[in-house]
Design an enzyme around this catalytic site. Structure first.
Site, mmCIF file in Angstrom:
data_model
loop_
_atom_site.group_PDB
_atom_site.id
_atom_site.type_symbol
_atom_site.label_atom_id
_atom_site.label_comp_id
_atom_site.label_asym_id
_atom_site.label_seq_id
_atom_site.Cartn_x
_atom_site.Cartn_y
_atom_site.Cartn_z
ATOM 1 N N ASN A 66 -57.139 25.102 23.884
ATOM 2 C CA ASN A 66 -58.223 25.583 24.743
ATOM 3 C C ASN A 66 -57.998 25.083 26.165
ATOM 4 O O ASN A 66 -57.678 23.905 26.361
ATOM 5 C CB ASN A 66 -59.571 25.040 24.240
ATOM 6 N N GLU A 67 -58.136 25.963 27.123
ATOM 7 C CA GLU A 67 -57.955 25.584 28.533
ATOM 8 C C GLU A 67 -56.759 24.640 28.663
ATOM 9 O O GLU A 67 -56.888 23.516 29.169
ATOM 10 C CB GLU A 67 -59.245 24.996 29.123
ATOM 11 N N GLU B 119 -65.116 32.374 26.715
ATOM 12 C CA GLU B 119 -66.183 31.573 27.338
ATOM 13 C C GLU B 119 -66.667 32.321 28.570
ATOM 14 O O GLU B 119 -65.867 32.621 29.468
ATOM 15 C CB GLU B 119 -65.680 30.176 27.731
ATOM 16 N N TYR C 165 -66.908 31.303 34.341
ATOM 17 C CA TYR C 165 -68.274 30.811 34.540
ATOM 18 C C TYR C 165 -68.715 31.160 35.957
ATOM 19 O O TYR C 165 -67.946 31.016 36.913
ATOM 20 C CB TYR C 165 -68.340 29.293 34.354
ATOM 21 N N GLN D 294 -73.052 28.969 25.721
ATOM 22 C CA GLN D 294 -72.774 28.775 24.313
ATOM 23 C C GLN D 294 -73.977 29.221 23.500
ATOM 24 O O GLN D 294 -75.000 29.570 24.080
ATOM 25 C CB GLN D 294 -72.444 27.325 24.050
ATOM 26 N N GLU E 242 -69.665 24.718 20.337
ATOM 27 C CA GLU E 242 -68.788 23.552 20.510
ATOM 28 C C GLU E 242 -69.508 22.293 20.039
ATOM 29 O O GLU E 242 -70.739 22.191 20.156
ATOM 30 C CB GLU E 242 -68.423 23.428 22.001
#
Ligand code: AHR
Length: 580
Positions: free
Chosen positions: A243-244, A379, A316, A429, A86
């Site tokens: 995204n999201e 992710e 996450y 990442q 990113e």
């Protein structure tokens, strides 16, 4: 970093602060004393040799690993070993892009050591440019002559410290589509571009596809591409559509997003190739998002499912508060300072992703019985509080330790065990951010323990995943006065011809685990093992000490159809077994 806390608090929806699976707790415990390793064990290499051996089965083996050659689970797509880069902090500017005039070894402006490492791990796919950044990005800013490209405020500028490099706050657009595609070519990866659905119209998305994929000489955009030195189409197949979108990507309800998704993906020119659209999917266990999105998509008819290649799942592991809070800022732990309980807590959170994959897959099946749509875990990784940055000031950077290597290995094993459900996965990442494979600053570079895991596990790419049964006693620990348990041994196996790859994680911080390895119907001709471990569970690599945590390989002496192996504490082991 107060700004960062405030920002992230706003960015994270309540999904991330709630509802994660509760763990079964049991009575027996071992305490904090387990954390203290015997100092006499010495360096990681010696430590590994001491334990690892392959011998005839012993009756004392407490665990058993049975690999079922006649129970294939599906081919492991190389794409589940994917990456995410990113435009955030030091990921692009400093991490990947150093510039064509830099004295840092580079190829066309791209950090050379990174290219070499990524070739080595057979990096299959890279997602770019976000993340949250994607929904603020205008791809047209990043094409054309580099000296004419505009500077724009980076999505993450508000949480950048005052003295951080200008390129981190104000995007100089020197690394745009051409440079990213070139990077992918240099490392042998496929590009996965994430489009802006929040702040650009669908037409801009069409045009980005046109810029990338329209045939040489066919359109004005194809000519612009040729002007930059790329007459031939980039042939980008994978496109993230926002995204999201439940959060930083537009704050949509799943129904609103589904309508946007339909609009963005309807009649996008294909230029003779199949485009694979990835819809913004759930965060963690937000089943309502998966359900609401698919319900709304289907309202237009069953054929609408055909336009979706994948549903993105983000996960996450961040809450190390041991149940005290679900607050995103308060709950995070430290990347470097932790005890054995934090170690186990993080790894238990790592295991949760399996239930998320299975849960969302089940919900998806309610709407898409044939399971045309796959999961794209684009992710994943642990997320700690600030403070362990290799380059102070790099936002969201943390220093991965042996704990993160174990976390990554067990996550990749879970992906290997779900080859049908998962089409792509991207570790968050790639460099200088969260669960980085690499850390870099100016002319400094190091491979983190996570990077070494990707190297070890690349052997699974394209293999046939096999059902593998691990039976091993649970390990017990004291979670602030309450008994808790964690799996001790887990892993995955895949077969390529007669070559069997078995990866095994021993989570126990201080005990080796003996396991009998049984492969009914086959004998092992030759065997070798590569182990990643260290006598200190906090061990990590730095710019000055690059080889603290590195894999070691040894050849083993196989004995017949059933052998036993002793896996060192806190280790990841990859076994190559040639079968007859
Ligand atoms: O990986 C960092 C951020 O985490 C990404 O930009 C966003 O998608 C996620 O919330």
């Amino acid at each position: 970093m107060d700004g960062q806390k405030r920002h992230l608090k706003g960015m994270r929806s309540q999904c991330r602060q709630s509802k994660l699976r509760q763990f079964p707790e049991e009575a027996e415990m071992t305490g904090r004393r387990e954390f203290l390793r015997n100092a006499s064990l010495g360096a990681g290499a010696v430590f590994a040799w001491k334990y690892l051996s392959l011998a005839a089965p012993v009756t004392s083996a407490e665990s058993r690993i049975e690999i079922l050659l006649d129970e294939p689970l599906g081919v492991i797509s190389p794409n589940i070993y994917g990456h995410f880069a990113e435009n955030l902090g030091g990921v692009i500017y400093d991490g990947i892009w150093v510039g064509k005039n830099s004295s840092i070894p580079q190829i066309d402006g791209i950090r050379k050591e990174l290219i070499e490492q990524m070739r080595k791990i057979k990096a299959p796919v890279v997602r770019f440019p976000g993340g949250c950044f994607a929904d603020s990005y205008d791809w047209t800013d990043g094409i054309g002559p580099p000296d004419k490209r505009p500077r724009r405020t980076n999505f993450w500028a508000n949480i950048e410290p005052k003295d951080s490099p200008a390129a981190h706050k104000f995007d100089p657009n020197q690394f745009g589509t051409n440079e990213f595609i070139h990077f992918c070519k240099l490392i042998g990866s496929q590009p996965y571009l994430a489009a802006n659905l929040r702040s650009l119209p669908a037409q801009s998305f069409d045009r980005w596809v046109e810029y990338c994929n329209s045939p040489a000489g066919s359109t004005t955009l194809a000519e612009m591409r040729a002007g930059a030195g790329y007459p031939e189409p980039f042939r980008v197949r994978y496109w993230g559509v926002g995204n999201e979108s439940w959060g930083c990507g537009g704050n949509f309800t799943p129904q609103e997003y589904a309508a946007e998704f339909r609009r963005f993906t309807a009649w996008v020119p294909g230029y003779g190739m199949e485009l694979s659209f990835v819809a913004s999917g759930p965060n963690d266990d937000n089943w309502d998002w998966t359900r609401g999105f698919l319900e709304e998509i289907l309202r237009k008819g069953p054929h609408e499912l055909q336009s979706i290649y994948g549903l993105a799942l983000h996960y996450y592991a961040w809450n190390l508060s041991r149940g005290r809070t679900r607050d995103w800022n308060e709950g995070k732990g430290d990347a470097l300072k932790f005890d054995a309980v934090d170690w186990y807590e993080l790894l238990r959170q790592g295991e949760v992703i399996e239930s998320l994959i299975e849960g969302h897959w089940q919900v998806m099946g309610e709407f898409d019985r044939a399971h045309h749509i796959k999961l794209v875990v684009d992710e994943w990784g642990p997320w700690y509080q600030p403070g362990s940055e290799a380059t102070p000031g790099d936002i969201l950077e943390q220093t991965p330790t042996l704990r993160d290597a174990i976390f990554s290995a067990l996550t990749l094993d879970i992906f290997n065990r779900h080859p049908v459900e998962i089409a792509i996965a991207n570790c968050a990442q790639l460099i200088n951010c969260l669960n980085s494979l690499y850390l870099a600053h100016e002319d400094n570079f190091c491979v983190t323990p996570v990077g070494h895991v990707f190297d070890l596990y690349s052997a699974h790419q394209g293999g046939q995943a096999l059902r593998t049964m691990f039976s091993s006693p649970q390990l017990h620990y004291d979670r602030d006065g309450k008994p808790a348990t964690c799996t001790a041994l887990s892993g995955s196996a895949s077969l390529n011809g007669k070559e069997l790859v078995l990866t095994v994680v021993n989570r126990h911080v201080s005990e080796p685990k003996n396991a009998e390895i049984a492969i009914p119907g086959a004998a092992v001709r030759t065997a070798s093992a590569t182990v990643l471990t260290h006598s200190d569970i906090h061990a990590h690599n730095t710019f000055t000490e690059r080889n603290v945590v590195v894999p070691r390989t040894l050849t083993l002496d196989p004995k017949g159809t059933s052998t036993s192996c002793s896996f060192p504490p806190a280790s990841v082991t990859r076994l190559f077994l040639s079968l007859v």
